[in-house]
Design a protein around this motif. Structure first.
Motif, PDB file in Angstrom:
ATOM      1  N   VAL A  91       0.850  -1.186   0.000  1.00 55.63           N
ATOM      2  CA  VAL A  91       0.000   0.000   0.000  1.00 55.63           C
ATOM      3  C   VAL A  91       0.886   1.236   0.000  1.00 55.63           C
ATOM      4  CG1 VAL A  91      -1.775   1.282   1.256  1.00 55.63           C
ATOM      5  CG2 VAL A  91      -1.824  -1.229   1.228  1.00 55.63           C
ATOM      6  N   LEU A  92       0.678   2.086  -0.987  1.00 55.07           N
ATOM      7  CA  LEU A  92       1.347   3.388  -1.045  1.00 55.07           C
ATOM      8  C   LEU A  92       0.329   4.431  -0.616  1.00 55.07           C
ATOM      9  CD1 LEU A  92       3.084   3.123  -4.536  1.00 55.07           C
ATOM     10  CD2 LEU A  92       4.080   2.653  -2.304  1.00 55.07           C
ATOM     11  N   GLU A  93       0.651   5.152   0.426  1.00 59.02           N
ATOM     12  CA  GLU A  93      -0.252   6.191   0.901  1.00 59.02           C
ATOM     13  C   GLU A  93      -0.043   7.460   0.074  1.00 59.02           C
ATOM     14  OE1 GLU A  93      -0.112   6.695   5.122  1.00 59.02           O
ATOM     15  OE2 GLU A  93      -0.459   4.563   5.487  1.00 59.02           O
ATOM     16  N   PRO A  94      -0.995   8.406   0.151  1.00 60.62           N
ATOM     17  CA  PRO A  94      -0.809   9.673  -0.552  1.00 60.62           C
ATOM     18  C   PRO A  94       0.528  10.312  -0.131  1.00 60.62           C
ATOM     19  CG  PRO A  94      -3.043   9.516   0.284  1.00 60.62           C
ATOM     20  CD  PRO A  94      -2.280   8.354   0.867  1.00 60.62           C
ATOM     21  N   GLY A  95       1.275  10.782  -1.103  1.00 65.77           N
ATOM     22  CA  GLY A  95       2.581  11.380  -0.841  1.00 65.77           C
ATOM     23  C   GLY A  95       3.735  10.396  -0.988  1.00 65.77           C
ATOM     24  N   ASP A  96       3.458   9.083  -0.929  1.00 69.11           N
ATOM     25  CA  ASP A  96       4.513   8.092  -1.150  1.00 69.11           C
ATOM     26  C   ASP A  96       4.833   8.023  -2.636  1.00 69.11           C
ATOM     27  OD1 ASP A  96       4.263   7.531   1.540  1.00 69.11           O
ATOM     28  OD2 ASP A  96       3.330   5.555   1.260  1.00 69.11           O
ATOM     29  N   ARG A  97       6.005   7.528  -2.925  1.00 70.35           N
ATOM     30  CA  ARG A  97       6.430   7.375  -4.324  1.00 70.35           C
ATOM     31  C   ARG A  97       7.197   6.060  -4.421  1.00 70.35           C
ATOM     32  NH1 ARG A  97       7.209  10.793  -8.706  1.00 70.35           N
ATOM     33  NH2 ARG A  97       9.071  10.414  -9.924  1.00 70.35           N
ATOM     34  N   ALA A  98       6.910   5.296  -5.453  1.00 68.45           N
ATOM     35  CA  ALA A  98       7.583   4.018  -5.654  1.00 68.45           C
ATOM     36  C   ALA A  98       8.148   3.967  -7.066  1.00 68.45           C
ATOM     37  CB  ALA A  98       6.616   2.866  -5.425  1.00 68.45           C
ATOM     38  N   ARG A  99       9.254   3.275  -7.168  1.00 65.63           N
ATOM     39  CA  ARG A  99       9.831   3.037  -8.501  1.00 65.63           C
ATOM     40  C   ARG A  99      10.382   1.620  -8.522  1.00 65.63           C
ATOM     41  NH1 ARG A  99      15.303   3.098  -8.114  1.00 65.63           N
ATOM     42  NH2 ARG A  99      16.165   4.155  -6.302  1.00 65.63           N
ATOM     43  N   SER A 100      10.415   1.045  -9.692  1.00 64.37           N
ATOM     44  CA  SER A 100      11.001  -0.289  -9.815  1.00 64.37           C
ATOM     45  C   SER A 100      12.406  -0.151 -10.382  1.00 64.37           C
ATOM     46  CB  SER A 100      10.127  -1.188 -10.689  1.00 64.37           C
ATOM     47  OG  SER A 100       9.993  -0.654 -11.977  1.00 64.37           O
TER      48      SER A 100
END
Length: 185
Positions: free
Chosen positions: A163-172
């Motif tokens: 789960v990514l919350e608002p404001g989180d950022r993910a990259r592969s």
């Protein structure tokens, strides 16, 4: 050390090596190479502390073993030439080195979507920080390798949900790992 039989020393180390290689040979995964390292656990007679001394090969002589022990012991900045060295154990590690694994291929590249939108299963309302947010739900194994995902988002896979919350950022990354930078809600 004075009564050490060099022939027996070599025979023990070679037996270790042969047993290790035989065990590796029974494994389903065949190694690219086999790495063998020998060492001796040694101490001065009367001491309880043991020092592990790496050996250059199984063909080590009594004189070389003594020299290697003294060099290893000197890390304590002490020379004790009047006390005899004692050989306690001989050790051999036989390691099968497998070919490198391309982790990015753990998920079939042909099954990856070309875009983030193509990897989206649905959009559903999710409660974050006291408010409902329309949140995309992505199929983890379909994410493009170069995906950058801004939260809120959900990544679903067979054995986990991220789960990514608002404001989180993910990259592969190139291996398909998901690296998450936690933001502020």
């Amino acid at each position: 050390m004075a009564s050490l039989d060099e022939t027996q020393l070599r025979a023990i180390l070679e037996r270790h090596r042969n047993e290790g290689e035989e065990l590796i040979g029974k494994e389903a995964v065949k190694p690219e190479t086999i790495r063998v390292t020998h060492s001796a656990d040694m101490q001065f007679v009367g001491q309880t502390h043991i020092i592990n001394v790496p050996l250059p090969s199984s063909s080590v002589t009594r004189a070389v073993l003594q020299q290697l022990f003294e060099k290893a012991y000197f890390r304590f900045k002490v020379e004790l030439p009047e006390i005899r060295a004692n050989l306690v154990n001989l050790n051999t590690s036989v390691t099968g080195v497998r070919p490198a694994i391309d982790l990015s291929r753990l998920i079939d590249p042909a099954g990856r979507a070309k875009t983030l939108d193509e990897a989206c299963r649905e959009i559903r309302p999710v409660w974050y920080g006291g408010h409902w947010h329309d949140t995309p739900v992505y199929i983890r194994e379909k994410l493009p390798l170069d995906a950058v995902i801004a939260g809120p988002a959900i990544l679903e896979q067979m054995d986990a949900t991220t789960v990514l919350e608002p404001g989180d950022r993910a990259r592969s990354d190139a291996d398909g790992n998901i690296i998450i930078e936690v933001g502020q809600l």
